[in-house]
Write an enzyme that holds these catalytic residues in place. Structure first.
Site, PDB file in Angstrom:
ATOM      1  N   GLU A 188      14.585  50.839   3.184  1.00 54.40           N
ATOM      2  CA  GLU A 188      14.349  52.116   3.869  1.00 54.40           C
ATOM      3  C   GLU A 188      14.393  53.271   2.857  1.00 54.40           C
ATOM      4  O   GLU A 188      15.040  54.296   3.088  1.00 54.40           O
ATOM      5  CB  GLU A 188      15.356  52.316   5.009  1.00 54.40           C
ATOM      6  N   GLU A 268      13.395  45.154  11.390  1.00 53.26           N
ATOM      7  CA  GLU A 268      14.707  45.394  12.004  1.00 53.26           C
ATOM      8  C   GLU A 268      14.495  45.780  13.460  1.00 53.26           C
ATOM      9  O   GLU A 268      14.351  46.961  13.789  1.00 53.26           O
ATOM     10  CB  GLU A 268      15.483  46.512  11.285  1.00 53.26           C
TER      11      GLU A 268
END
Ligand SMILES: *[C@@H]1O[C@H](CO)[C@@H](O)[C@H](O)[C@H]1NC(C)=O
Ligand SMILES: *[C@@H]1O[C@H](CO)[C@@H](O)[C@H](O)[C@H]1NC(C)=O
Ligand SMILES: *[C@@H]1O[C@H](CO)[C@@H](O)[C@H](O)[C@H]1NC(C)=O
Ligand SMILES: *[C@@H]1O[C@H](CO)[C@@H](O)[C@H](O)[C@H]1NC(C)=O
Ligand SMILES: *[C@@H]1O[C@H](CO)[C@@H](O)[C@H](O)[C@H]1NC(C)=O
Length: 648
Positions: A188, A268
């Site tokens: 991320e 995710e």
């Protein structure tokens, strides 16, 4: 987010062409590739999509690894997604630990043995709500280091680590006969302020050099355009992260903005969420999780469920967030995941398995049952025999055993030093000085804002004055030479957000009526070393002075009735501290703040046929009768309000 109409049209078309006919040309033996023509993965040439779940070996005791992985396999998963926390394996620069619970290769062997593929996430930054997002705190020994950037000091540390780690990974890649199908680079990164493409390019080069040209490398980010802009790089396949609350069409549309072709991947998919101390216990409905999963699978997407099994932040490994204020994560990482913290199948697991069964056959055989739990009941902690009237007193006040906890003695410094400056990674440091003058009228003991990281416990002449994390001012009186002690607790370094350079300890001067206190003795405490060596059980009893109510150790033992089953320990009337059983650090307890009320005790730390040694470090005040209660189920959700909790 609003996508332009043209893009949505394109997305709608792309989302419905997931057929992936078999290739004509014969594929290489053992390959795992992207197919940009047909928008899918190809495994040995055949169309493939994965249904995966996250598990973190560092949050599960090694004896339970096989049980958890088997349950994941029996849920119908084809793969597991695994983070490698750098700081768990390189505790000091150039010192590596891959033994016992840290034997990541043994964990990977088990995944292969059970027939699971692996999506590997070796960082170097992982977030994971793990201490400092997996980065070693010793990086901050160079205070001006710019983490997660092209800063040469940072890159040098990263490269030495990757040269140790990735050669262990290379023979396990799918192409080389192993079960690792893809490897994530960074994590991320688009959520980080630096947006340094040079850094991502450097990592890409290192991963390619150490893992070869064939392995599938990818990134993952949130679905906002800004996140995808800074988190993606040519040469790294871009995937996205989103939970059941998101609109699936829009979220995959965001992936299509950066990867117009190739498989749809949610790396995710949130089955639940983490808990912070002082906030409500998070939960996500099984129905919504199952529905969202079905929607995505219908589109042909590959999915990883984060988490499938959360586990526990043992010892000092919990991370923290910073949103307006420092927010530490609880010891439990149950996550309301399909497999509970103790590894038991939940209603959510069965709902997910039912969805999976609509898309691919489930393995034959029953789901292994929940592991047995035992309520060992009440355990009294040791009362020192010399104590009058049978009152329980601590084994020892922390201030009375500094020689044991800091055998090398204190560091002298004119002004306070941070944990990083004295090379203390986790836990506690005691700062001691003396009042420079007689203070007859109450004087203000103060510290600059955000300089007490994360919590300070102040004692004057060994008597506790105050203990909380956001002091504004404290009034003291005393005489020249009176001893002033401040015990500083690191509650976990920030794992996510703009600034993860999260220094600990006293970061500024403590002052008396605005005049900085000087001449400090700084004791880095090695509590875990002492406890692992059998202290205080193996030592002679020490008589505590009794009623100071400062940080103190309590001890006790209990025997199991011929079994060593998992259990959950409750702290009736206790405030906040740390628990060890048989030298194993089970983590932080804080019933006064909540929501977590019990700590998970895996049966594997218990002994059969000899006493189990309990050690408690209570920081803020034990009950007058110090008892622990061992239950056969956890209590996750009793949250006291901030205002109530702040009266400690
Ligand atoms: C999801 O978003 C698309 C495109 O904006 C919209 O057409 C659709 O109605 C949304 N679905 C839901 C369930 O809100
Ligand atoms: C991060 O925090 C450190 C220490 O507080 C500070 O020196 C640094 O300037 C901060 N960096 C950013 C980008 O906020
Ligand atoms: C503490 O005070 C001294 C003396 O005023 C000053 O030199 C020093 O910079 C201060 N330290 C911090 C961390 O503010
Ligand atoms: C437990 O305590 C006993 C003394 O009560 C000591 O001899 C033994 O070494 C301790 N064991 C552990 C694992 O701490
Ligand atoms: C806490 O959890 C229990 C069972 O898991 C539930 O019955 C109870 O309503 C929950 N309480 C709160 C305050 O959420």
């Amino acid at each position: 987010m609003g996508l332009p109409a043209l893009t949505l049209l394109l997305v709608a078309r792309l989302l419905h062409t997931q057929h992936c006919p078999l290739l004509q040309a014969s594929p290489p033996v053992r390959s795992f590739q992207l197919d940009y023509e047909e928008d899918c993965f190809r495994k040995d040439g055949a169309p493939f999509r994965y249904i995966s779940g996250s598990i973190h070996y560092a949050r599960v005791p090694r004896p339970a690894w096989r049980d958890r992985l088997l349950k994941m396999y029996m849920s119908g998963l084809s793969a597991v997604q695994v983070y490698i926390p750098w700081n768990y394996h390189e505790p000091l620069p150039g010192v590596y630990d891959f033994a016992g619970d840290r034997d990541v290769e043994a964990f990977l062997d088990l995944t292969a043995e059970l027939g699971l593929l692996v999506i590997l996430r070796p960082g170097p930054y992982i977030c994971a709500e793990w201490e400092m997002g997996g980065l070693p705190a010793w990086l901050l020994w160079k205070p001006d280091i710019i983490l997660r950037s092209s800063d040469p000091a940072y890159l040098a540390a990263v490269d030495s680590w990757l040269h140790v780690l990735l050669p262990k990974i290379k023979p396990r890649l799918y192409q080389h006969g192993g079960n690792i199908i893809s490897v994530q680079v960074e994590n991320e990164y688009g959520s980080y302020y630096a947006c340094d493409y040079g850094y991502l390019r450097h990592l890409l080069g290192s991963f390619r050099a150490l893992l070869g040209s064939e392995v599938l490398l990818f990134t993952t980010d949130g679905t906002r355009a800004e996140e995808l802009r800074c988190g993606t790089l040519q040469g790294l396949y871009a995937t996205v992260d989103f939970g059941p609350g998101s609109n699936v069409t829009e979220a995959f549309g965001a992936q299509r903005q950066v990867e117009p072709k190739g498989p749809l991947v949610n790396s995710e998919y949130y089955t639940g969420w983490l808990d912070y101390w002082g906030e409500a216990h998070a939960s996500t409905s099984s129905v919504r999780v199952a529905q969202g999963l079905e929607d995505m699978l219908q589109l042909g997407a590959s999915i990883n469920m984060y988490m499938f099994h959360g586990g526990t932040n043992f010892a000092y490994w919990s991370g923290a967030d910073f949103k307006d204020q420092y927010k530490p994560v609880t010891t439990s990482y149950d996550y309301d995941a399909p497999l509970s913290e103790a590894g038991d199948p939940t209603e959510k697991l069965f709902a997910i398995r039912t969805v999976i069964s609509k898309f691919q056959p489930l393995p034959v055989g029953p789901m292994p049952p929940a592991t047995p739990k035992y309520a060992y009941g009440w355990v009294a902690l040791r009362k020192v025999s010399a104590c009058p009237k049978g009152y329980a007193v601590p084994y020892a006040d922390l201030l009375d055993v500094l020689d044991v906890l800091c055998p090398s003695g204190p560091i002298q410094s004119q002004f306070p030093l941070t944990f990083e400056a004295i090379k203390q990674i986790h836990g506690f440091v005691l700062y001691r000085t003396q009042l420079p003058r007689d203070v007859l009228d109450p004087a203000t003991l103060g510290a600059p804002p955000h300089s007490i990281c994360d919590r300070g416990y102040v004692m004057l002449q060994k008597v506790r004055l105050w203990g909380h994390s956001h002091p504004t001012a404290l009034h003291v009186t005393g005489s020249t030479g009176d001893t002033l002690d401040v015990l500083l607790e690191n509650m976990g370094r920030i794992s996510f957000g703009a600034n993860i350079s999260d220094f600990k300890g006293l970061l500024g001067n403590l002052s008396l009526d605005s005049s900085p206190l000087r001449n400090w003795l700084i004791y880095p405490l090695a509590i875990d070393t002492a406890v692992q060596q059998g202290w205080p059980h193996a030592a002679l009893p020490k008589l505590s002075s009794g009623d100071r109510a400062g940080p103190a150790f309590y001890t006790g033992t209990f025997e199991t009735p011929g079994i060593a089953w998992d259990t959950f320990v409750k702290f009736p009337g206790w405030s906040k501290g740390q628990l060890w059983i048989n030298g194993f650090n089970l983590g932080r307890y804080w019933p006064l703040r909540g929501p977590q009320q019990t700590l998970f005790v895996p049966g594997s730390v218990l002994h059969i046929g000899r006493p189990n040694n309990i050690t408690v470090l209570e920081l803020e005040g034990a009950p007058s009768t110090p008892l622990l209660l061992f239950l056969d189920r956890p209590l996750f959700n009793r949250t006291l309000s901030h205002s109530t909790a702040a009266t400690e």
